[in-house]
Design a protein around this motif. Structure first.
Motif, PDB file in Angstrom:
ATOM      1  N   ASP A 108       0.854  -1.187   0.000  1.00 53.42           N
ATOM      2  CA  ASP A 108       0.000   0.000   0.000  1.00 53.42           C
ATOM      3  C   ASP A 108       0.896   1.246   0.000  1.00 53.42           C
ATOM      4  OD1 ASP A 108      -2.128   1.710   0.122  1.00 53.42           O
ATOM      5  OD2 ASP A 108      -2.530   1.401   2.253  1.00 53.42           O
ATOM      6  N   TRP A 109       1.320   1.657  -1.194  1.00 54.16           N
ATOM      7  CA  TRP A 109       2.240   2.785  -1.321  1.00 54.16           C
ATOM      8  C   TRP A 109       1.515   4.112  -1.113  1.00 54.16           C
ATOM      9  CZ3 TRP A 109       7.238   1.773  -1.410  1.00 54.16           C
ATOM     10  CH2 TRP A 109       7.703   0.582  -1.966  1.00 54.16           C
ATOM     11  N   VAL A 110       2.223   5.056  -0.507  1.00 54.95           N
ATOM     12  CA  VAL A 110       1.753   6.439  -0.411  1.00 54.95           C
ATOM     13  C   VAL A 110       2.672   7.271  -1.300  1.00 54.95           C
ATOM     14  CG1 VAL A 110       1.391   8.422   1.083  1.00 54.95           C
ATOM     15  CG2 VAL A 110       0.910   6.117   1.940  1.00 54.95           C
ATOM     16  N   LEU A 111       2.114   7.835  -2.365  1.00 55.97           N
ATOM     17  CA  LEU A 111       2.911   8.580  -3.336  1.00 55.97           C
ATOM     18  C   LEU A 111       3.162  10.011  -2.856  1.00 55.97           C
ATOM     19  CD1 LEU A 111       1.234   7.431  -6.680  1.00 55.97           C
ATOM     20  CD2 LEU A 111       3.020   6.307  -5.337  1.00 55.97           C
ATOM     21  N   GLY A 112       4.409  10.449  -3.035  1.00 52.96           N
ATOM     22  CA  GLY A 112       4.769  11.807  -2.655  1.00 52.96           C
ATOM     23  C   GLY A 112       5.056  12.663  -3.871  1.00 52.96           C
ATOM     24  N   THR A 113       5.381  13.915  -3.642  1.00 49.47           N
ATOM     25  CA  THR A 113       5.680  14.845  -4.741  1.00 49.47           C
ATOM     26  C   THR A 113       7.167  15.162  -4.830  1.00 49.47           C
ATOM     27  OG1 THR A 113       5.238  16.724  -3.269  1.00 49.47           O
ATOM     28  CG2 THR A 113       3.408  15.912  -4.606  1.00 49.47           C
ATOM     29  N   GLU A 114       7.942  14.725  -3.838  1.00 52.47           N
ATOM     30  CA  GLU A 114       9.381  15.001  -3.834  1.00 52.47           C
ATOM     31  C   GLU A 114      10.067  14.244  -4.970  1.00 52.47           C
ATOM     32  OE1 GLU A 114      13.218  14.599  -0.789  1.00 52.47           O
ATOM     33  OE2 GLU A 114      11.170  14.240  -0.066  1.00 52.47           O
ATOM     34  N   THR A 115      11.000  14.895  -5.634  1.00 54.51           N
ATOM     35  CA  THR A 115      11.707  14.274  -6.756  1.00 54.51           C
ATOM     36  C   THR A 115      13.219  14.351  -6.563  1.00 54.51           C
ATOM     37  OG1 THR A 115      11.842  16.302  -8.075  1.00 54.51           O
ATOM     38  CG2 THR A 115       9.873  14.926  -8.354  1.00 54.51           C
ATOM     39  N   LYS A 116      13.921  13.481  -7.264  1.00 58.93           N
ATOM     40  CA  LYS A 116      15.374  13.560  -7.347  1.00 58.93           C
ATOM     41  C   LYS A 116      15.827  12.824  -8.599  1.00 58.93           C
ATOM     42  CE  LYS A 116      16.999   9.595  -4.600  1.00 58.93           C
ATOM     43  NZ  LYS A 116      17.868   9.209  -3.465  1.00 58.93           N
ATOM     44  N   GLN A 117      17.024  13.100  -9.018  1.00 57.19           N
ATOM     45  CA  GLN A 117      17.577  12.505 -10.224  1.00 57.19           C
ATOM     46  C   GLN A 117      18.426  11.285  -9.871  1.00 57.19           C
ATOM     47  OE1 GLN A 117      16.463  14.133 -12.800  1.00 57.19           O
ATOM     48  NE2 GLN A 117      17.443  13.110 -14.536  1.00 57.19           N
ATOM     49  N   ILE A 118      18.135  10.168 -10.522  1.00 62.03           N
ATOM     50  CA  ILE A 118      18.976   8.975 -10.416  1.00 62.03           C
ATOM     51  C   ILE A 118      19.433   8.638 -11.821  1.00 62.03           C
ATOM     52  CG2 ILE A 118      19.109   6.537  -9.783  1.00 62.03           C
ATOM     53  CD1 ILE A 118      16.998   6.996  -7.686  1.00 62.03           C
ATOM     54  N   GLY A 119      20.684   8.911 -12.101  1.00 61.05           N
ATOM     55  CA  GLY A 119      21.194   8.744 -13.454  1.00 61.05           C
ATOM     56  C   GLY A 119      20.461   9.674 -14.402  1.00 61.05           C
ATOM     57  N   ALA A 120      19.908   9.138 -15.474  1.00 60.33           N
ATOM     58  CA  ALA A 120      19.206   9.947 -16.472  1.00 60.33           C
ATOM     59  C   ALA A 120      17.718  10.063 -16.182  1.00 60.33           C
ATOM     60  CB  ALA A 120      19.417   9.337 -17.858  1.00 60.33           C
ATOM     61  N   TYR A 121      17.270   9.552 -15.026  1.00 60.68           N
ATOM     62  CA  TYR A 121      15.835   9.454 -14.762  1.00 60.68           C
ATOM     63  C   TYR A 121      15.390  10.351 -13.602  1.00 60.68           C
ATOM     64  CZ  TYR A 121      16.338   5.358 -17.718  1.00 60.68           C
ATOM     65  OH  TYR A 121      16.623   4.520 -18.759  1.00 60.68           O
ATOM     66  N   THR A 122      14.276  11.029 -13.815  1.00 56.92           N
ATOM     67  CA  THR A 122      13.636  11.792 -12.744  1.00 56.92           C
ATOM     68  C   THR A 122      12.783  10.827 -11.923  1.00 56.92           C
ATOM     69  OG1 THR A 122      13.551  13.799 -14.085  1.00 56.92           O
ATOM     70  CG2 THR A 122      12.058  13.670 -12.192  1.00 56.92           C
ATOM     71  N   CYS A 123      13.031  10.787 -10.629  1.00 56.26           N
ATOM     72  CA  CYS A 123      12.353   9.818  -9.770  1.00 56.26           C
ATOM     73  C   CYS A 123      11.470  10.516  -8.738  1.00 56.26           C
ATOM     74  CB  CYS A 123      13.372   8.933  -9.060  1.00 56.26           C
ATOM     75  SG  CYS A 123      14.319   7.889 -10.191  1.00 56.26           S
ATOM     76  N   TYR A 124      10.372   9.837  -8.382  1.00 53.74           N
ATOM     77  CA  TYR A 124       9.434  10.334  -7.390  1.00 53.74           C
ATOM     78  C   TYR A 124       9.477   9.445  -6.150  1.00 53.74           C
ATOM     79  CZ  TYR A 124       7.576  13.134 -11.209  1.00 53.74           C
ATOM     80  OH  TYR A 124       7.442  14.030 -12.243  1.00 53.74           O
TER      81      TYR A 124
END
Length: 272
Positions: free
Chosen positions: A135-151
């Motif tokens: 049961d995931w709770v999605l957030g709005t915080e992001t960061k870059q991992i390699g070439a991908y924008t992650c949430y």
């Protein structure tokens, strides 16, 4: 007349785009490399060690503290396995730790099926069970991992669902806990996923987010994706383990704990 023709053209174009994206999604294949790093926990015993001794212990336990995994996937299936290597210093793998390592794992996120190969003291088990629905709770915080924008996403997961194959002698000392108590021991999991790879896969027990999970933080361990290869050609065939005595996760845990208790009792009798 022109208006009607234009509407037909637009409708045809939409159908084409939907059909084309569907085919692409069905043939979405890939491979991801993950590296796990765990912090060494020595407890009260470690407090008595010097810094030099702690470094020696860390060097001996490196095979357990740092591991490499390979995730191979298509749209609905995935295979996750450890990339085992011979220790450059000792010339051998950590044989005792291997008994409590994760075996080759197969997941089908459409049928929520888990199949995992485990071996303990020469006996091979084929663990078949359902995937634990997170049961995931999605957030709005992001960061870059390699070439991908992650949430960022968070979840509370029963510890036994994450460590049903992993044991320690301290588990035996806590045998007075009931199974229900152990299931209620919840662990906070932090995951980072990318919608740029719109597949609900992830390493190990982790899945179910609207994008490939590239990083997981749980307890003292970080599991980080260091390389991703994506192809959109013909669907890759994912093979599930098929050898061993069939058993569920719960029964496997009970079987291994019972065997460990027998080993401990036999050793104590020999000393006595």
């Amino acid at each position: 007349m022109k208006s009607a023709s234009f509407k037909i053209l637009v409708f045809t174009l939409i159908l084409f785009l939907i059909s084309n994206s569907s085919v692409t999604a069905q043939n979405f294949n890939g491979k991801a490399i993950y590296v796990s790093k765990s912090k060494m926990e020595l407890g009260n015993w470690g407090a008595r060690l010097s810094e030099a001794q702690k470094k020696q212990v860390a060097a001996r336990l490196k095979n357990r503290l740092e591991k490499k995994y390979i995730l191979t996937f298509n749209k609905q299936e995935a295979s996750f396995k450890e990339d085992t290597k011979i220790d450059a210093i000792s010339g051998a793998t950590d044989s005792w730790g291997a008994y409590f390592s994760r075996g080759k794992q197969y997941k089908n996120i459409k049928t929520t099926q888990l199949i995992q190969s485990q071996e303990f003291y020469g006996k091979r088990f084929l663990v078949k069970d359902n995937l634990y629905k997170i049961d995931w709770v999605l957030g709005t915080e992001t960061k870059q991992i390699g070439a991908y924008t992650c949430y960022k996403a968070k979840a509370f997961i029963p510890n036994i669902e994450l460590n049903w194959y992993n044991f320690s002698w301290s588990d035996l000392r806590n045998e007075e806990n009931t199974d229900s108590d152990k299931k209620e021991n919840m662990v906070v999991v932090e995951a980072w996923y990318t919608s740029q790879i719109p597949l609900a896969h992830g390493p190990g027990e982790f899945w179910g987010l609207p994008g490939l999970i590239l990083e997981v933080n749980v307890n003292n361990t970080t599991l980080l994706c260091t390389e991703v290869t994506i192809s959109k050609g013909e669907a890759v065939q994912i093979e599930a383990p098929d050898r061993g005595t069939e058993i569920t996760k719960e029964k496997y845990s009970k079987t291994i704990r019972k065997k460990m208790a027998e080993m401990r009792n036999n050793r104590m009798r020999r000393r006595g």
